[in-house]
Scaffold this motif. Structure first.
Motif, mmCIF file in Angstrom:
data_model
loop_
_atom_site.group_PDB
_atom_site.id
_atom_site.type_symbol
_atom_site.label_atom_id
_atom_site.label_comp_id
_atom_site.label_asym_id
_atom_site.label_seq_id
_atom_site.Cartn_x
_atom_site.Cartn_y
_atom_site.Cartn_z
ATOM 1 N N SER A 1 8.601 -1.871 -6.704
ATOM 2 C CA SER A 1 9.774 -1.273 -6.260
ATOM 3 C C SER A 1 10.671 -0.986 -7.820
ATOM 4 N N THR A 2 10.309 -1.796 -8.782
ATOM 5 C CA THR A 2 11.136 -1.643 -9.928
ATOM 6 C C THR A 2 10.458 -0.223 -10.545
ATOM 7 N N THR A 3 9.384 -0.314 -10.540
ATOM 8 C CA THR A 3 8.356 0.806 -11.086
ATOM 9 C C THR A 3 8.804 2.032 -10.605
ATOM 10 N N ILE A 4 8.971 2.149 -9.199
ATOM 11 C CA ILE A 4 9.425 3.401 -8.483
ATOM 12 C C ILE A 4 10.875 3.796 -8.779
ATOM 13 N N GLN A 5 11.611 2.879 -9.007
ATOM 14 C CA GLN A 5 13.060 3.089 -9.513
ATOM 15 C C GLN A 5 13.046 3.653 -10.846
ATOM 16 N N ALA A 6 12.218 3.164 -11.706
ATOM 17 C CA ALA A 6 12.330 3.764 -12.902
ATOM 18 C C ALA A 6 11.560 5.216 -12.905
ATOM 19 N N GLN A 7 10.761 5.370 -12.071
ATOM 20 C CA GLN A 7 9.929 6.544 -11.932
ATOM 21 C C GLN A 7 11.023 7.690 -11.406
ATOM 22 N N GLU A 8 11.650 7.258 -10.379
ATOM 23 C CA GLU A 8 12.628 8.127 -9.847
ATOM 24 C C GLU A 8 13.882 8.664 -10.387
ATOM 25 N N GLN A 9 14.401 7.474 -11.454
ATOM 26 C CA GLN A 9 15.310 8.156 -12.510
ATOM 27 C C GLN A 9 14.934 9.050 -13.446
ATOM 28 N N ARG A 10 13.429 9.052 -14.105
ATOM 29 C CA ARG A 10 12.849 9.846 -14.723
ATOM 30 C C ARG A 10 12.569 11.281 -14.115
ATOM 31 N N ASN A 11 12.287 11.361 -13.077
ATOM 32 C CA ASN A 11 12.003 12.539 -12.020
ATOM 33 C C ASN A 11 13.292 13.161 -12.062
ATOM 34 N N ARG A 12 14.379 12.407 -11.821
ATOM 35 C CA ARG A 12 15.541 13.107 -11.257
ATOM 36 C C ARG A 12 15.874 13.662 -12.501
ATOM 37 N N GLU A 13 15.899 13.086 -13.907
ATOM 38 C CA GLU A 13 16.362 13.734 -15.126
ATOM 39 C C GLU A 13 15.492 14.960 -15.485
ATOM 40 N N LEU A 14 14.292 15.100 -15.156
ATOM 41 C CA LEU A 14 13.275 16.083 -15.175
ATOM 42 C C LEU A 14 13.675 17.140 -14.426
ATOM 43 N N ALA A 15 14.229 16.982 -13.054
ATOM 44 C CA ALA A 15 14.365 17.931 -11.913
ATOM 45 C C ALA A 15 15.613 18.611 -12.580
ATOM 46 N N VAL A 16 16.711 17.798 -12.804
ATOM 47 C CA VAL A 16 18.098 18.277 -13.701
ATOM 48 C C VAL A 16 17.723 19.239 -14.626
ATOM 49 N N LYS A 17 16.841 18.977 -15.574
ATOM 50 C CA LYS A 17 16.318 19.813 -16.819
ATOM 51 C C LYS A 17 15.582 21.012 -16.106
ATOM 52 N N ARG A 18 14.951 21.152 -15.289
ATOM 53 C CA ARG A 18 13.980 21.991 -14.628
ATOM 54 C C ARG A 18 14.982 23.140 -13.893
ATOM 55 N N PHE A 19 15.805 22.600 -13.029
ATOM 56 C CA PHE A 19 16.707 23.414 -12.308
ATOM 57 C C PHE A 19 17.672 24.237 -13.260
ATOM 58 N N GLY B 1 0.768 -1.359 -0.008
ATOM 59 C CA GLY B 1 -0.001 -0.010 0.007
ATOM 60 C C GLY B 1 0.939 1.059 -0.016
ATOM 61 N N LEU B 2 1.840 1.179 0.937
ATOM 62 C CA LEU B 2 2.682 2.447 0.801
ATOM 63 C C LEU B 2 3.559 2.592 -0.323
ATOM 64 N N LEU B 3 3.842 1.614 -1.149
ATOM 65 C CA LEU B 3 4.427 1.556 -2.476
ATOM 66 C C LEU B 3 3.641 2.257 -3.613
ATOM 67 N N ASP B 4 2.264 1.578 -3.356
ATOM 68 C CA ASP B 4 1.382 2.304 -4.283
ATOM 69 C C ASP B 4 1.171 4.085 -4.030
ATOM 70 N N LYS B 5 1.288 4.190 -2.803
ATOM 71 C CA LYS B 5 1.347 5.813 -2.424
ATOM 72 C C LYS B 5 2.537 6.444 -3.039
ATOM 73 N N ILE B 6 3.571 5.948 -2.950
ATOM 74 C CA ILE B 6 4.797 6.511 -3.545
ATOM 75 C C ILE B 6 4.822 6.587 -4.789
ATOM 76 N N ILE B 7 4.336 5.534 -5.676
ATOM 77 C CA ILE B 7 3.852 5.581 -7.260
ATOM 78 C C ILE B 7 2.927 6.795 -7.655
ATOM 79 N N GLU B 8 2.031 7.160 -6.604
ATOM 80 C CA GLU B 8 1.313 8.100 -7.168
ATOM 81 C C GLU B 8 1.880 9.669 -6.749
ATOM 82 N N LYS B 9 2.581 9.613 -5.543
ATOM 83 C CA LYS B 9 3.508 10.860 -5.498
ATOM 84 C C LYS B 9 4.541 10.937 -6.436
ATOM 85 N N ASN B 10 5.172 9.877 -7.083
ATOM 86 C CA ASN B 10 6.112 10.118 -8.173
ATOM 87 C C ASN B 10 5.503 10.536 -9.491
ATOM 88 N N LYS B 11 4.095 10.266 -9.774
ATOM 89 C CA LYS B 11 3.333 10.579 -10.897
ATOM 90 C C LYS B 11 3.263 12.085 -10.736
#
Length: 159
Positions: free
Chosen positions: A102-120, A19-29
């Motif tokens: 967990s694998t989905t979250i890792q992929a999301q985190e990587q994409r978000n990290r790249e988006l953050a670098v571009k944004r900043f 359930g917590l992983l589902d919430k993290i996936i939503e927060k990543n989205k």
């Protein structure tokens, strides 16, 4: 507590973790949307990150508790696999789901990290341009102010 009760707690722990992983996936989205929208509120991004951090803290607590309980019943599970067959299968299914999430979250985190670098980087570039514009405007106004100033002059009235 008996072994059956410990195993039930293990299953509950895995379900909570899922359930917590589902919430993290939503927060990543949500985070992805915030990074992609240049007009997004930085405070909302900060709030999102804090909420996600709270979920991660809860995950760590669950993992620690799970490990402590598992250590107590590990021998019983290995010794009497047939008696706990249903519970073991349920835990395996939950662990498989957790691994996928967990694998989905890792992929999301990587994409978000790249988006953050571009944004900043874009924000940083905007700040540089703003500073350059401010400096140019300041120099322009200083030079324009000098044009209207008439230097004091002395006239020679001798003829």
């Amino acid at each position: 507590m008996q072994d059956k009760e410990y195993i039930a707690v293990l299953i509950q722990s895995l379900e909570k973790k899922e359930g917590l992983l589902d919430k993290i996936i939503e927060k990543n989205k949500e985070q992805k949307i915030l990074f992609m929208d240049e007009a997004s509120d930085p405070d909302r991004l900060e709030e999102n990150m804090q909420e996600k951090s709270g979920f991660v803290d809860k995950l760590n607590e669950l993992d620690e508790g799970f490990q402590q309980i598992y250590d107590r019943v590990e021998a019983a599970l290995k010794k009497d696999k047939e008696a706990y067959k249903e519970e073991i299968l349920k835990m395996q299914k939950l662990i498989t789901g957790i691994t996928e999430k967990s694998t989905t979250i890792q992929a999301q985190e990587q994409r978000n990290r790249e988006l953050a670098v571009k944004r900043f980087s874009a924000v940083k570039m905007g700040i540089r341009k703003a500073r350059a514009s401010t400096k140019a405007a300041s120099q322009y106004y200083k030079s324009m102010a000098k044009i209207n100033v008439v230097e004091s002059q002395f006239m020679d009235k001798k003829n």
